[in-house]
Design a protein around this motif. Structure first.
Motif, short mmCIF file in Angstrom:
data_model
loop_
_atom_site.label_atom_id
_atom_site.label_comp_id
_atom_site.label_asym_id
_atom_site.label_seq_id
_atom_site.Cartn_x
_atom_site.Cartn_y
_atom_site.Cartn_z
N MET A 1 -11.85 5.57 6.05
CA MET A 1 -11.00 4.42 5.72
C MET A 1 -10.13 4.72 4.51
N LYS A 2 -10.72 5.35 3.50
CA LYS A 2 -9.95 5.71 2.30
C LYS A 2 -8.82 6.67 2.67
N GLY A 3 -9.13 7.63 3.52
CA GLY A 3 -8.12 8.58 3.96
C GLY A 3 -7.01 7.92 4.74
N LYS A 4 -7.36 6.95 5.58
CA LYS A 4 -6.34 6.24 6.37
C LYS A 4 -5.41 5.46 5.45
N MET A 5 -5.98 4.81 4.42
CA MET A 5 -5.14 4.06 3.48
C MET A 5 -4.21 5.00 2.72
N LYS A 6 -4.75 6.15 2.33
CA LYS A 6 -3.94 7.12 1.59
C LYS A 6 -2.83 7.68 2.48
N GLU A 7 -3.16 7.96 3.74
CA GLU A 7 -2.15 8.46 4.67
C GLU A 7 -1.04 7.43 4.87
N ALA B 1 -0.16 4.92 2.91
CA ALA B 1 0.61 4.76 1.68
C ALA B 1 1.56 5.93 1.49
N GLY B 2 1.09 7.13 1.75
CA GLY B 2 1.93 8.32 1.61
C GLY B 2 3.12 8.28 2.55
N ARG B 3 2.88 7.87 3.78
CA ARG B 3 3.99 7.77 4.75
C ARG B 3 4.99 6.70 4.33
N ALA B 4 4.48 5.57 3.86
CA ALA B 4 5.35 4.47 3.46
C ALA B 4 6.24 4.86 2.27
N MET B 5 5.70 5.68 1.37
CA MET B 5 6.45 6.10 0.19
C MET B 5 7.23 7.40 0.42
N GLY B 6 7.07 7.98 1.59
CA GLY B 6 7.74 9.24 1.87
C GLY B 6 7.09 10.42 1.16
N ASP B 7 5.85 10.27 0.77
CA ASP B 7 5.11 11.30 0.06
C ASP B 7 4.21 12.02 1.08
N MET B 8 4.76 13.03 1.74
CA MET B 8 4.02 13.71 2.80
C MET B 8 2.79 14.48 2.29
N PRO B 9 2.82 15.08 1.09
CA PRO B 9 1.58 15.70 0.62
C PRO B 9 0.44 14.69 0.50
N MET B 10 0.74 13.49 0.04
CA MET B 10 -0.27 12.44 -0.06
C MET B 10 -0.75 12.03 1.33
N ALA B 11 0.18 11.90 2.26
CA ALA B 11 -0.18 11.53 3.63
C ALA B 11 -1.08 12.61 4.26
N ASN B 12 -0.74 13.87 4.02
CA ASN B 12 -1.55 14.97 4.56
C ASN B 12 -2.93 15.01 3.92
N GLU B 13 -3.01 14.71 2.64
CA GLU B 13 -4.30 14.65 1.96
C GLU B 13 -5.16 13.54 2.58
N GLY B 14 -4.53 12.43 2.91
CA GLY B 14 -5.24 11.33 3.56
C GLY B 14 -5.78 11.74 4.92
N ARG B 15 -4.98 12.50 5.67
CA ARG B 15 -5.45 12.99 6.98
C ARG B 15 -6.66 13.89 6.80
#
Length: 57
Positions: A11-17, A19-33
């Motif tokens: 769940m934490k990873g999904k939220m991070k992914e 948020a990362g996608r919404a902000m255009g922060d792909m490294p954050m989105a990938n970390e969430g995945r």
């Protein structure tokens, strides 16, 4: 680690992914995945452990 900790990590990873996608922060989105995959592995390991313990009885 138990199933619930694995689920929480997913769940934490999904939220991070998200948020990362919404902000255009792909490294954050990938970390969430990655966190989601780690959580899934933890959950599966806990399930396998439970099955082994159950079959030993």
């Amino acid at each position: 680690m138990g199933k619930s900790k694995g689920k929480a990590k997913q769940m934490k990873g999904k939220m991070k992914e998200t948020a990362g996608r919404a902000m255009g922060d792909m490294p954050m989105a990938n970390e969430g995945r990655g966190e989601q995959m780690t959580g899934r592995a933890q959950e599966l390991a806990a399930k396998a452990s439970e099955r082994v313990k159950k079959s030993e009885r």
